[in-house]
Design a protein around this motif. Structure first.
Motif, mmCIF file in Angstrom:
data_model
loop_
_atom_site.group_PDB
_atom_site.id
_atom_site.type_symbol
_atom_site.label_atom_id
_atom_site.label_comp_id
_atom_site.label_asym_id
_atom_site.label_seq_id
_atom_site.Cartn_x
_atom_site.Cartn_y
_atom_site.Cartn_z
ATOM 1 N N PHE A 97 -32.010 18.704 -11.319
ATOM 2 C CA PHE A 97 -33.436 18.515 -11.545
ATOM 3 C C PHE A 97 -33.906 17.152 -11.025
ATOM 4 O O PHE A 97 -34.972 17.044 -10.420
ATOM 5 C CB PHE A 97 -33.740 18.653 -13.044
ATOM 6 N N ILE A 98 -33.100 16.141 -11.250
ATOM 7 C CA ILE A 98 -33.453 14.793 -10.806
ATOM 8 C C ILE A 98 -33.487 14.719 -9.288
ATOM 9 O O ILE A 98 -34.403 14.125 -8.706
ATOM 10 C CB ILE A 98 -32.472 13.760 -11.397
ATOM 11 N N PHE A 99 -32.525 15.351 -8.631
ATOM 12 C CA PHE A 99 -32.525 15.369 -7.168
ATOM 13 C C PHE A 99 -33.750 16.104 -6.626
ATOM 14 O O PHE A 99 -34.320 15.718 -5.602
ATOM 15 C CB PHE A 99 -31.254 16.008 -6.627
ATOM 16 N N THR A 100 -34.177 17.137 -7.300
ATOM 17 C CA THR A 100 -35.371 17.863 -6.881
ATOM 18 C C THR A 100 -36.613 16.994 -7.011
ATOM 19 O O THR A 100 -37.486 17.000 -6.130
ATOM 20 C CB THR A 100 -35.536 19.143 -7.719
ATOM 21 N N MET A 101 -36.706 16.229 -8.083
ATOM 22 C CA MET A 101 -37.845 15.338 -8.264
ATOM 23 C C MET A 101 -37.860 14.229 -7.206
ATOM 24 O O MET A 101 -38.909 13.899 -6.660
ATOM 25 C CB MET A 101 -37.832 14.710 -9.662
ATOM 26 N N ILE A 102 -36.704 13.679 -6.912
ATOM 27 C CA ILE A 102 -36.618 12.645 -5.876
ATOM 28 C C ILE A 102 -36.989 13.223 -4.515
ATOM 29 O O ILE A 102 -37.680 12.576 -3.721
ATOM 30 C CB ILE A 102 -35.212 12.004 -5.867
ATOM 31 N N ALA A 103 -36.568 14.450 -4.242
ATOM 32 C CA ALA A 103 -36.944 15.101 -2.988
ATOM 33 C C ALA A 103 -38.450 15.315 -2.917
ATOM 34 O O ALA A 103 -39.054 15.184 -1.840
ATOM 35 C CB ALA A 103 -36.207 16.431 -2.854
ATOM 36 N N GLY A 104 -39.078 15.638 -4.041
ATOM 37 C CA GLY A 104 -40.535 15.784 -4.069
ATOM 38 C C GLY A 104 -41.252 14.480 -3.779
ATOM 39 O O GLY A 104 -42.265 14.453 -3.072
ATOM 40 N N ILE A 105 -40.729 13.392 -4.314
ATOM 41 C CA ILE A 105 -41.323 12.072 -4.047
ATOM 42 C C ILE A 105 -41.174 11.717 -2.575
ATOM 43 O O ILE A 105 -42.129 11.263 -1.930
ATOM 44 C CB ILE A 105 -40.672 11.000 -4.942
ATOM 45 N N LEU A 106 -39.991 11.946 -2.021
ATOM 46 C CA LEU A 106 -39.774 11.654 -0.600
ATOM 47 C C LEU A 106 -40.634 12.531 0.292
ATOM 48 O O LEU A 106 -41.141 12.075 1.330
ATOM 49 C CB LEU A 106 -38.296 11.827 -0.258
ATOM 50 N N ALA A 107 -40.820 13.783 -0.090
ATOM 51 C CA ALA A 107 -41.683 14.674 0.689
ATOM 52 C C ALA A 107 -43.130 14.188 0.653
ATOM 53 O O ALA A 107 -43.845 14.267 1.660
ATOM 54 C CB ALA A 107 -41.586 16.093 0.154
ATOM 55 N N GLY A 108 -43.571 13.675 -0.483
ATOM 56 C CA GLY A 108 -44.918 13.125 -0.575
ATOM 57 C C GLY A 108 -45.100 11.916 0.327
ATOM 58 O O GLY A 108 -46.113 11.793 1.033
ATOM 59 N N PHE A 109 -44.111 11.032 0.341
ATOM 60 C CA PHE A 109 -44.189 9.874 1.232
ATOM 61 C C PHE A 109 -44.133 10.292 2.697
ATOM 62 O O PHE A 109 -44.819 9.720 3.544
ATOM 63 C CB PHE A 109 -43.070 8.875 0.926
ATOM 64 N N VAL A 169 -46.565 12.483 -5.090
ATOM 65 C CA VAL A 169 -45.788 11.286 -5.420
ATOM 66 C C VAL A 169 -46.026 10.867 -6.867
ATOM 67 O O VAL A 169 -45.082 10.576 -7.606
ATOM 68 C CB VAL A 169 -46.129 10.129 -4.444
ATOM 69 N N VAL A 170 -47.270 10.881 -7.289
ATOM 70 C CA VAL A 170 -47.599 10.448 -8.652
ATOM 71 C C VAL A 170 -47.017 11.405 -9.693
ATOM 72 O O VAL A 170 -46.400 10.978 -10.673
ATOM 73 C CB VAL A 170 -49.132 10.301 -8.814
ATOM 74 N N PHE A 215 -44.496 13.667 -9.457
ATOM 75 C CA PHE A 215 -43.032 13.665 -9.513
ATOM 76 C C PHE A 215 -42.498 12.356 -10.079
ATOM 77 O O PHE A 215 -41.489 12.338 -10.781
ATOM 78 C CB PHE A 215 -42.431 13.949 -8.133
ATOM 79 N N SER A 216 -43.185 11.260 -9.796
ATOM 80 C CA SER A 216 -42.759 9.977 -10.357
ATOM 81 C C SER A 216 -42.933 9.953 -11.873
ATOM 82 O O SER A 216 -42.048 9.479 -12.597
ATOM 83 C CB SER A 216 -43.554 8.832 -9.734
ATOM 84 N N PHE A 217 -44.058 10.459 -12.352
ATOM 85 C CA PHE A 217 -44.274 10.500 -13.800
ATOM 86 C C PHE A 217 -43.259 11.404 -14.498
ATOM 87 O O PHE A 217 -42.802 11.089 -15.602
ATOM 88 C CB PHE A 217 -45.692 10.950 -14.138
ATOM 89 N N VAL A 218 -42.905 12.502 -13.857
ATOM 90 C CA VAL A 218 -41.897 13.390 -14.459
ATOM 91 C C VAL A 218 -40.558 12.676 -14.553
ATOM 92 O O VAL A 218 -39.867 12.760 -15.576
ATOM 93 C CB VAL A 218 -41.777 14.704 -13.665
ATOM 94 N N LEU A 219 -40.177 11.949 -13.514
ATOM 95 C CA LEU A 219 -38.916 11.198 -13.558
ATOM 96 C C LEU A 219 -38.960 10.112 -14.629
ATOM 97 O O LEU A 219 -37.974 9.905 -15.341
ATOM 98 C CB LEU A 219 -38.629 10.564 -12.195
ATOM 99 N N ILE A 220 -40.073 9.419 -14.749
ATOM 100 C CA ILE A 220 -40.197 8.387 -15.777
ATOM 101 C C ILE A 220 -40.114 9.014 -17.164
ATOM 102 O O ILE A 220 -39.431 8.493 -18.060
ATOM 103 C CB ILE A 220 -41.509 7.601 -15.592
ATOM 104 N N TYR A 221 -40.775 10.143 -17.364
ATOM 105 C CA TYR A 221 -40.734 10.839 -18.648
ATOM 106 C C TYR A 221 -39.312 11.265 -18.999
ATOM 107 O O TYR A 221 -38.850 11.067 -20.124
ATOM 108 C CB TYR A 221 -41.667 12.054 -18.608
ATOM 109 N N LYS A 222 -38.609 11.842 -18.023
ATOM 110 C CA LYS A 222 -37.231 12.274 -18.276
ATOM 111 C C LYS A 222 -36.334 11.077 -18.583
ATOM 112 O O LYS A 222 -35.446 11.166 -19.433
ATOM 113 C CB LYS A 222 -36.681 13.041 -17.073
ATOM 114 N N ALA A 223 -36.549 9.952 -17.925
ATOM 115 C CA ALA A 223 -35.750 8.765 -18.185
ATOM 116 C C ALA A 223 -36.003 8.222 -19.589
ATOM 117 O O ALA A 223 -35.053 7.845 -20.290
ATOM 118 C CB ALA A 223 -36.062 7.687 -17.147
ATOM 119 N N ILE A 224 -37.245 8.211 -20.007
ATOM 120 C CA ILE A 224 -37.570 7.738 -21.359
ATOM 121 C C ILE A 224 -36.959 8.661 -22.407
ATOM 122 O O ILE A 224 -36.410 8.204 -23.416
ATOM 123 C CB ILE A 224 -39.098 7.603 -21.534
#
Length: 61
Positions: free
Chosen positions: A4-16, A43-44, A46-55
């Motif tokens: 799941f984390i790799f998918t979110m990072i891929a989404g952020i990279l795709a946005g950039f 980007v926003v 997927f980044s918020f989802v990663l931050i939420y999962k980290a918290i």
């Protein structure tokens, strides 16, 4: 790591990557604002989802 984390990072990279796409073709230049908005939104979100999962991981939930 979780898939799941790799998918979110891929989404952020795709946005950039979408932000850096050259839109010199006249057909695509009319969609420049829409494509930019989609890229920023991706980007926003997927980044918020990663931050939420980290918290949630830090607090043990």
């Amino acid at each position: 790591m979780d898939r799941f984390i790799f998918t979110m990072i891929a989404g952020i990279l795709a946005g950039f990557a979408l932000l850096k796409v050259p839109l010199d073709i006249p057909f695509l230049s009319s969609f420049q604002t829409i494509i930019t908005a989609i890229a920023i939104f991706a980007v926003v979100v997927f980044s918020f989802v990663l931050i939420y999962k980290a918290i949630m991981t830090l607090f043990g939930k």
